[in-house]
Write an enzyme that holds these catalytic residues in place. Structure first.
Site, PDB file in Angstrom:
ATOM      1  N   LYS A  45       0.858  -1.521  -0.030  1.00 36.44           N
ATOM      2  CA  LYS A  45       0.009   0.027  -0.035  1.00 36.44           C
ATOM      3  C   LYS A  45       0.895   1.376   0.059  1.00 36.44           C
ATOM      4  O   LYS A  45       0.647   2.046  -0.626  1.00 36.44           O
ATOM      5  CB  LYS A  45      -0.845  -0.113   1.263  1.00 36.44           C
ATOM      6  CG  LYS A  45      -2.113  -1.183   0.944  1.00 36.44           C
ATOM      7  CD  LYS A  45      -2.903  -1.535   2.219  1.00 36.44           C
ATOM      8  CE  LYS A  45      -3.963  -2.437   1.933  1.00 36.44           C
ATOM      9  NZ  LYS A  45      -4.530  -3.064   2.952  1.00 36.44           N
ATOM     10  N   GLN A  88      -5.184  -2.055   9.178  1.00 38.07           N
ATOM     11  CA  GLN A  88      -5.235  -3.182   8.452  1.00 38.07           C
ATOM     12  C   GLN A  88      -5.899  -4.336   9.490  1.00 38.07           C
ATOM     13  O   GLN A  88      -5.281  -4.273  10.566  1.00 38.07           O
ATOM     14  CB  GLN A  88      -3.511  -3.523   8.485  1.00 38.07           C
ATOM     15  CG  GLN A  88      -3.071  -4.943   7.472  1.00 38.07           C
ATOM     16  CD  GLN A  88      -3.532  -4.778   6.185  1.00 38.07           C
ATOM     17  OE1 GLN A  88      -3.745  -3.845   5.518  1.00 38.07           O
ATOM     18  NE2 GLN A  88      -4.137  -6.004   5.667  1.00 38.07           N
ATOM     19  N   ASP A 112     -11.156   2.283   3.372  1.00 36.71           N
ATOM     20  CA  ASP A 112     -11.764   0.913   3.106  1.00 36.71           C
ATOM     21  C   ASP A 112     -13.299   0.569   2.830  1.00 36.71           C
ATOM     22  O   ASP A 112     -13.667  -0.327   2.344  1.00 36.71           O
ATOM     23  CB  ASP A 112     -11.247   0.093   4.292  1.00 36.71           C
ATOM     24  CG  ASP A 112     -10.022  -0.700   4.511  1.00 36.71           C
ATOM     25  OD1 ASP A 112      -9.599  -1.094   3.350  1.00 36.71           O
ATOM     26  OD2 ASP A 112      -9.278  -0.425   5.472  1.00 36.71           O
TER      27      ASP A 112
HETATM   28  N1  GUN Z   1      -7.096  -7.300   5.690  1.00 43.20           N
HETATM   29  C1  GUN Z   1      -7.291  -7.956   4.381  1.00 43.20           C
HETATM   30  N2  GUN Z   1      -7.779  -7.203   3.535  1.00 43.20           N
HETATM   31  C2  GUN Z   1      -7.955  -5.930   4.056  1.00 43.20           C
HETATM   32  C3  GUN Z   1      -8.661  -4.697   3.493  1.00 43.20           C
HETATM   33  O1  GUN Z   1      -8.718  -4.498   2.291  1.00 43.20           O
HETATM   34  N3  GUN Z   1      -8.409  -3.544   4.266  1.00 43.20           N
HETATM   35  C4  GUN Z   1      -7.738  -3.678   5.503  1.00 43.20           C
HETATM   36  N4  GUN Z   1      -8.012  -2.675   6.245  1.00 43.20           N
HETATM   37  N5  GUN Z   1      -7.271  -4.908   6.143  1.00 43.20           N
HETATM   38  C5  GUN Z   1      -7.448  -6.045   5.131  1.00 43.20           C
END
Ligand code: GUN
Length: 284
Positions: A52, A96, A119
Site C-alpha cells: 500500500k 490493517q 476501506d
Molecule cells: N485485511 C485484508 N484485507 C484488507 C483490506 O482490504 N483492508 C484492511 N484494512 N485490512 C484488510
C-alpha cells in the site's frame, strides 16, 4: 483455453489515472495523505501494508505509517484513531485487519471518521453501498468489477455467483454486481447444491479462503472466473481459491493468483484516498 485477466496491468492503468489527478491536486496545494495503521507483526499484513505504501509512492500520495506493538490496547488504538480523525493532513485512514484479539475490530472501524474511511468498512459507508449512493468503493469488490469489465462481458442480466459472505468481500461484491443488474446468488458454508449453483454462473467470484476450493466440475464453459483467494500453502507458495490448472481450460476468462485481484484492491484504495482528499477539500 481461457483468457488470463491481467490484474497487474489493469491496476497500473488505474494508478496512473490516480497519479495524474493527484499531480493536478498538488498544483492546487492539496497533497492527499493516507494513514496506514498496522498493529502487531503478522507477516502477511506487513507485506500488504508495504504494498500500500509503494502504491502511494507511485501515485504521488503521502503515506504515513503507524506500526504499533501487538500488545496495543483498544483504548490506545482508539486514541490514535481520534488523533488521525482530527488531523487535516490525513485524508484517509486504513487500519490493517485482522487486529490482535484484545481489540474489537467493530469498535475500531466505527471510530474512524466515515469521510476518511477509505476501506469503506464503517457502517455508514456499508449502508451507502447497500443503497447504491456511495462515496467510497469497497476496495476488493470494486477491483473485481474492474477485472470483469476488462473482459468486455456485460454484467447486466448475467447469472453471478459469489462464494463467501464476508463483510469485506462477499456481501459488498454481491451488492456491486446487483447494482450492475446481475442476477446474484451468494453461496456459503451451509449452501446446499453448491456445485450445481456455481455451474450455472456466467460470472463466478470465489472468496472462500480455501485453497483450490473451486474445481473444474463447478465451472460453466466460458464463465468469467474471479479468484479473490490468497492462501499460503505449506511449501510457502501462494494459491487462490480456484484450482487454476483444472479450471482454466473450461473458463472463458480467469484471474491468476498472484497478479489478479490483489493489485486491484490496492488500486481502488488509491482511488478512494484521492476521492477522500477531493471531498474534504470541497472538490467532489
Ligand atoms: N485485511 C485484508 N484485507 C484488507 C483490506 O482490504 N483492508 C484492511 N484494512 N485490512 C484488510
Amino acid at each position: 483455453m481461457s483468457i488470463l485477466i491481467d490484474g497487474k496491468k489493469i491496476s497500473a492503468q488505474v494508478k496512473e489515472a490516480v497519479a495524474a489527478e493527484a499531480a493536478a491536486l498538488r498544483e492546487q496545494g492539496i497533497e492527499p495523505g493516507l494513514a496506514v495503521v498496522l498493529v502487531g507483526d503478522d507477516p502477511a499484513s506487513r507485506v500488504y501494508v508495504n504494498n500500500k505504501k509503494k502504491a502511494c509512492d507511485f501515485c504521488g500520495l503521502r503515506s504515513m505509517e503507524y506500526a504499533l506493538p501487538a500488545s496495543t490496547s483498544e483504548a490506545e488504538l482508539l486514541a490514535l484513531i481520534a488523533q488521525l480523525n482530527a488531523d487535516p493532513a490525513v485524508n484517509g485512514i486504513l487500519v490493517q485487519l485482522p487486529l490482535p484479539s484484545q481489540i474489537c475490530e467493530e469498535h475500531i472501524i466505527a471510530a474512524i471518521d466515515p469521510r476518511k474511511d477509505v476501506d469503506a468498512f464503517h457502517p455508514v459507508n456499508v449502508g451507502k453501498i447497500m443503497i447504491g449512493d456511495f462515496d467510497f468503493l469497497p476496495c476488493t469488490p470494486a477491483g473485481c468489477i474492474d477485472l470483469i469489465d476488462s473482459t468486455g462481458v456485460p454484467i447486466e442480466g448475467k447469472r453471478c455467483v459469489v462464494i463467501g459472505r464476508s463483510n469485506i468481500v462477499g456481501k459488498p461484491m454481491a451488492m456491486l454486481l446487483l447494482h450492475r443488474n446481475g442476477t446474484v446468488t451468494i453461496c456459503h458454508s451451509r449452501t446446499k447444491n453448491l456445485k450445481e449453483i456455481c455451474k450455472e454462473a456466467d460470472i463466478l467470484v470465489a472468496a472462500v479462503g480455501k485453497p483450490r476450493f473451486v474445481t473444474a466440475d463447478m465451472v460453466k464453459e466460458g464463465a468469467v472466473v474471479i479468484d479473490v483467494g490468497m492462501n499460503r500453502l505449506p511449501d510457502g507458495k501462494l494459491c487462490g481459491d480456484v484450482d487454476f490448472e483444472a479450471v482454466s481450460p473450461i473458463a472463458g476468462y480467469i484471474t491468476p493468483v498472484p497478479g489478479g485481484v490483489g493489485p486491484m484492491t490496492i488500486a481502488t484504495l488509491m482511488r478512494n484516498t484521492l476521492k477522500a482528499a477531493k471531498l474534504q477539500n470541497g472538490l467532489a
